[in-house]
Design an enzyme around this catalytic site. Structure first.
Site, short mmCIF file in Angstrom:
data_model
loop_
_atom_site.label_atom_id
_atom_site.label_comp_id
_atom_site.label_asym_id
_atom_site.label_seq_id
_atom_site.Cartn_x
_atom_site.Cartn_y
_atom_site.Cartn_z
N ASP A 8 0.85 -1.20 0.00
CA ASP A 8 0.00 0.00 0.00
C ASP A 8 0.88 1.25 0.00
O ASP A 8 0.86 2.04 0.94
CB ASP A 8 -0.96 0.00 1.22
N HIS A 239 9.82 -0.65 8.01
CA HIS A 239 9.12 -1.90 8.34
C HIS A 239 9.05 -2.87 7.15
O HIS A 239 9.31 -4.06 7.27
CB HIS A 239 7.69 -1.59 8.78
O1 RIB Z 1 3.01 -0.69 11.04
C1 RIB Z 1 3.85 -0.55 9.95
C2 RIB Z 1 3.09 -0.81 8.69
O2 RIB Z 1 2.04 0.17 8.63
C3 RIB Z 1 3.88 -0.64 7.42
O3 RIB Z 1 3.49 -1.60 6.47
C4 RIB Z 1 3.55 0.77 6.99
O4 RIB Z 1 3.61 0.90 5.58
C5 RIB Z 1 2.19 1.04 7.55
O5 RIB Z 1 1.17 0.72 6.69
CA CA Z 2 2.87 -0.95 4.24
#
Ligand code: RIB
Ligand code: CA
Length: 311
Positions: A8, A239
């Site tokens: 996303d 992340h």
């Molecule tokens: O919590 C981290 C996640 O949430 C990652 O995938 C970041 O893109 C957000 O959507």
């Molecule tokens: Ca993400």
């Protein structure tokens, strides 16, 4: 390693897409987009734009889910990821994204079943739909990687919930119950996978690749948000890119096998639960949670991949 990526984009999703494109051992077979950090329309356009920047319009982009299975109102995060999801960068109006139908993902999986894995770094709605639509095919996929959850550490959307699992806990449970083998990279590790402003500048100075300008621009935008919520880190956790690092570097991490479930009820919604007692119940599912890693190795790898072979 052949990867079908669900994402996303979103800043750290963008860094994951870039990592997948630049990594010599990853063959990115397609991107399935979804709502999450931004709307599914912005996410789709951003994914296509990132591919176009590197001249990789041969990689298909498929538009996935626009809202969670619960039908609840969806919150987007322009204050974190920028007005359209790429921090300060807005794809030009003249850019037209070429979008493939969602069903193409089944063809990609079927043709590459022997060696393809799925990596989902967004809300898990589109992936849950896939398990619902083609269970006989999807249940053969050998490995699924999910960025999400927070196990006995604070969440990032609520005190107990991480954003991806909070966004659609019903979908996460579908995937956890149906997938053959699931690896989870939760906040326990991804919050420590920090790329500092200095590192982004270093990559900018070292690379001549197509993302030279984009990497520091989005990283610094993300870092401004993290200055507020994690003061002192002088950068941002990546992340989603960490999830790809894990996939190729499992032997350098500490991973445990436990059955995982995600709370759906209000109050605890999105909380990830596993039996972390010293003496725990025998797991029934193949769920693996990453609990620790070597930060220096991660960082060296992230720099190496982003600088690229020619520098
Ligand atoms: O919590 C981290 C996640 O949430 C990652 O995938 C970041 O893109 C957000 O959507
Ligand atoms: Ca993400």
């Amino acid at each position: 390693m052949k990867i079908l990526l669900f994402a996303d984009p979103g800043i750290d999703d963008s860094l994951a897409i870039i990592y997948a494109l630049l990594h010599p051992d990853i063959e990115l077979m397609g991107i399935v987009t979804g709502y999450g950090n931004v709307s599914v329309y912005d996410a789709t356009r951003n994914a296509a734009f990132l591919l176009a920047l590197a001249g990789r319009t041969d990689i298909p982009v498929m538009r996935g889910a626009s809202q969670p299975l619960s039908g609840t109102h969806t919150i987007f995060y322009p204050e974190i990821h920028g007005p359209e999801g790429l921090g300060p960068i807005i794809p030009p109006d003249s850019f037209k994204a070429d979008i493939s139908p969602f069903e193409l993902m089944f063809e990609i999986i079927e043709t590459n079943m022997e060696d393809i894995v799925i990596v989902d770094v967004g809300r898990q709605t589109s992936l849950a739909f896939a398990y619902n639509l083609r269970p006989e095919l999807m249940e053969q996929v050998k490995e699924v990687y999910l960025m999400g959850g927070a196990f006995m550490v604070p969440g990032n959307v609520t005190d107990v919930a991480e954003a991806n699992f909070w966004g659609d806990p019903i979908a996460v449970n579908v995937v956890l119950n149906k997938a053959k083998k699931v690896y989870i990279t939760p906040l326990n590790v991804t919050n420590r996978a920090i790329v500092t402003r200095d590192i982004a500048t270093y990559i900018f100075n070292q690379t001549r690749g197509p993302y030279k300008y984009l990497i520091p621009a989005v990283t610094n935008y993300y870092a401004a948000f993290y200055d507020e919520v994690m003061p002192g880190i002088d950068g941002s956790p990546v992340h989603d890119a960490f999830t790809l690092y894990f996939l190729l570097n499992k032997d350098k991490t500490y991973t445990i096998r436990r059955d995982v479930r995600v709370a759906i009820v209000d109050g605890n919604r999105g909380q990830s639960v596993a039996d972390l007692r010293m003496v725990y119940e025998e797991p029934k599912f193949e769920h693996y949670i990453v609990m620790d890693f070597d930060y220096n190795d991660f960082l060296a790898d992230f720099i190496r991949v982003n600088v690229g072979e020619e520098g």
